[in-house]
Structure formats: structure tokens, C-alpha cells
Design a protein around this motif. Structure first.
Motif, PDB file in Angstrom:
ATOM      1  N   VAL A 147       0.853  -1.179   0.000  1.00 37.74           N
ATOM      2  CA  VAL A 147       0.000   0.000   0.000  1.00 37.74           C
ATOM      3  C   VAL A 147       0.893   1.234   0.000  1.00 37.74           C
ATOM      4  O   VAL A 147       1.916   1.260   0.692  1.00 37.74           O
ATOM      5  CB  VAL A 147      -0.929   0.024   1.231  1.00 37.74           C
ATOM      6  CG1 VAL A 147      -1.830   1.254   1.202  1.00 37.74           C
ATOM      7  CG2 VAL A 147      -1.774  -1.244   1.308  1.00 37.74           C
ATOM      8  N   THR A 148       0.528   2.255  -0.743  1.00 32.01           N
ATOM      9  CA  THR A 148       1.309   3.478  -0.779  1.00 32.01           C
ATOM     10  C   THR A 148       0.970   4.331   0.433  1.00 32.01           C
ATOM     11  O   THR A 148      -0.153   4.816   0.584  1.00 32.01           O
ATOM     12  CB  THR A 148       1.035   4.280  -2.064  1.00 32.01           C
ATOM     13  OG1 THR A 148       1.370   3.480  -3.199  1.00 32.01           O
ATOM     14  CG2 THR A 148       1.879   5.550  -2.100  1.00 32.01           C
ATOM     15  N   ARG A 209      -7.159   0.186   3.542  1.00 31.60           N
ATOM     16  CA  ARG A 209      -6.315   0.694   2.452  1.00 31.60           C
ATOM     17  C   ARG A 209      -6.578   2.178   2.211  1.00 31.60           C
ATOM     18  O   ARG A 209      -5.641   2.973   2.047  1.00 31.60           O
ATOM     19  CB  ARG A 209      -6.566  -0.104   1.172  1.00 31.60           C
ATOM     20  CG  ARG A 209      -5.834   0.471  -0.037  1.00 31.60           C
ATOM     21  CD  ARG A 209      -6.095  -0.359  -1.288  1.00 31.60           C
ATOM     22  NE  ARG A 209      -5.296  -1.566  -1.298  1.00 31.60           N
ATOM     23  CZ  ARG A 209      -4.071  -1.651  -1.784  1.00 31.60           C
ATOM     24  NH1 ARG A 209      -3.472  -0.584  -2.303  1.00 31.60           N
ATOM     25  NH2 ARG A 209      -3.412  -2.784  -1.764  1.00 31.60           N
ATOM     26  N   GLU A 213      -3.735   5.105   2.649  1.00 31.25           N
ATOM     27  CA  GLU A 213      -3.368   5.983   1.543  1.00 31.25           C
ATOM     28  C   GLU A 213      -3.683   7.448   1.851  1.00 31.25           C
ATOM     29  O   GLU A 213      -3.168   8.340   1.183  1.00 31.25           O
ATOM     30  CB  GLU A 213      -4.088   5.531   0.268  1.00 31.25           C
ATOM     31  CG  GLU A 213      -3.597   4.183  -0.244  1.00 31.25           C
ATOM     32  CD  GLU A 213      -4.377   3.679  -1.454  1.00 31.25           C
ATOM     33  OE1 GLU A 213      -5.487   4.210  -1.698  1.00 31.25           O
ATOM     34  OE2 GLU A 213      -3.874   2.772  -2.141  1.00 31.25           O
TER      35      GLU A 213
END
Length: 218
Positions: A147-148, A209, A213
Motif C-alpha cells: 500500500v502506498t 487501504r 493511503e
């Protein structure tokens, strides 16, 4: 007097001694991280509310070349939650999904880097979410995804577990998401999320998520 962490690092690297100019206690220093929080847009999309943003202070002993120093490390943690319907389990709708963000300063003393996150046990990390869950027993890892987080592709591991939901005093199957520490600016940022597993399904993966982010950090 509090010396900024930038000044402390520069002094330690240049002088190579335990003495910090201008500090009343030459063997003690305070380092502070910047708060890491979740953006309002991400919270709204995921359906989470802000529960608390607060400091968490720990003493971190370090030593090198026979010199000992105790650093007071000022961490920040932010906690968010969301109500989940537990009607399938014969229960009501409760704030049972919890997402926590921890920021802690990177510490460098006499050329050696100390990561305060590495000093925390799993139990200490779990304490950040103990207002909702108690006696969390982590079982096997079941998944890992990238995940960024703050511009960095970060591994996030998903675990099965069991915990007692404080509001109802009942044990539930839960999913735990734990991110690896992300170095951002002069801090490390770590995320932990826990939520009930309903019929052996992780119902919060997409929301977690979104929150990951949406993390912001100065």
C-alpha cells in the motif's frame, strides 16, 4: 530547555560526546515527532470518525562508546473508529473497527541510529487499541499487500486473531493489519488496524487501504 532534534543530531555527530550545549541535564534530551493523521477526505470515504490525537511519551535509553544517555521520546498517535453491524452475531452496531497511526522520531546518537519503534513489543503496540479490544491474541499471518503510505510502497501484513470486545465482554474473531514503519521526514510512521471478522471474512480491508493511503504527516 529543549534542544531541537536537528540541533541534537548535529551536536552528537560533530562533538561525539554526551554533552549537549545549552541543555540543563547533559545526559537527557527530548525528541519529538510530528503528528501523523488521516485526511478528512479519506476518513469520510472509509466512514471513520476521529477518536483521539494525543502524545505518547516514553524514555529511551541509548549508549555508545561507554556513554549513556536517556532520551525522552515524544511520540504521537491518532485513533479512528467506525461502527460495524454485528447483527449476524446476534449483537448490535458498535464502534468495533479501530485504525491507529503512530509517529515516532528517528533517533541518531553518536553515529548510531536507534528506531524507537523497534523497541516496542507487540503488546505495547496493541495497547494503542485497548480501549476497544482486550486480550488480543494474534494468530497466523494470512495475507500481505503493498500500500502506498506517504508516497512509499509499504508492506502491510494481515493477521487472524481473537480478542474480547470491551463494550460487550465477548470474544470475537478479528483481523489485524500492521504496516511496516515508513521513514518520512525525520520520523517513522506505523499503522495498526483491528476489526471483527464476520463469517471468516475481513470486511474492513478496503477501508483500511483507504485510510493508509490518506495518511498525512508534516
Amino acid at each position: 530547555m529543549t534542544i531541537t532534534r536537528r540541533a541534537f543530531l548535529a551536536t552528537g555527530a560533530a562533538a561525539g560526546t554526551a554533552t549537549l550545549a545549552g541543555c540543563m541535564d547533559p545526559l537527557r534530551e527530548t525528541l519529538s515527532s510530528s503528528p501523523a493523521t488521516v485526511s478528512a477526505d479519506a476518513r469520510s470515504e472509509a466512514g471513520y470518525d476521529e477518536h483521539v490525537v494525543d502524545e505518547m511519551v516514553v524514555d529511551h535509553p541509548v549508549g555508545a562508546f561507554g556513554l549513556e544517555r536517556t532520551i525522552e521520546v515524544v511520540n504521537w498517535y491518532a485513533e479512528y473508529d467506525r461502527a460495524i453491524s454485528l447483527e449476524g452475531l446476534g449483537l448490535t452496531r458498535l464502534q468495533a473497527a479501530v485504525f491507529t497511526v503512530l509517529s515516532t522520531p528517528q533517533v541518531s546518537v553518536l553515529g548510531r541510529t536507534h528506531n524507537p519503534i523497534g523497541e516496542y513489543s507487540t503488546d505495547e503496540l496493541v495497547e494503542l487499541i485497548q480501549e476497544r479490544y482486550d486480550r488480543l491474541a494474534v494468530e497466523e499471518a494470512v495475507d500481505e499487500q503493498a500500500v502506498t503510505v506517504l508516497g512509499t510502497e509499504t508492506p502491510v501484513t494481515q493477521y487472524r486473531g481473537q480478542a474480547r470486545l470491551v463494550e460487550i465482554g465477548r470474544r470475537l474473531d478479528v483481523t489485524l493489519h500492521v504496516s511496516e514503519p515508513v521513514a518520512h521526514g525525520e520520523d517513522f510512521v506505523l499503522c495498526v488496524a483491528v476489526s471483527p471478522r464476520l463469517f471468516d471474512v475481513d470486511v474492513e480491508s478496503s477501508s483500511v487501504r483507504t485510510l493508509l493511503e490518506g495518511i498525512e504527516h508534516e
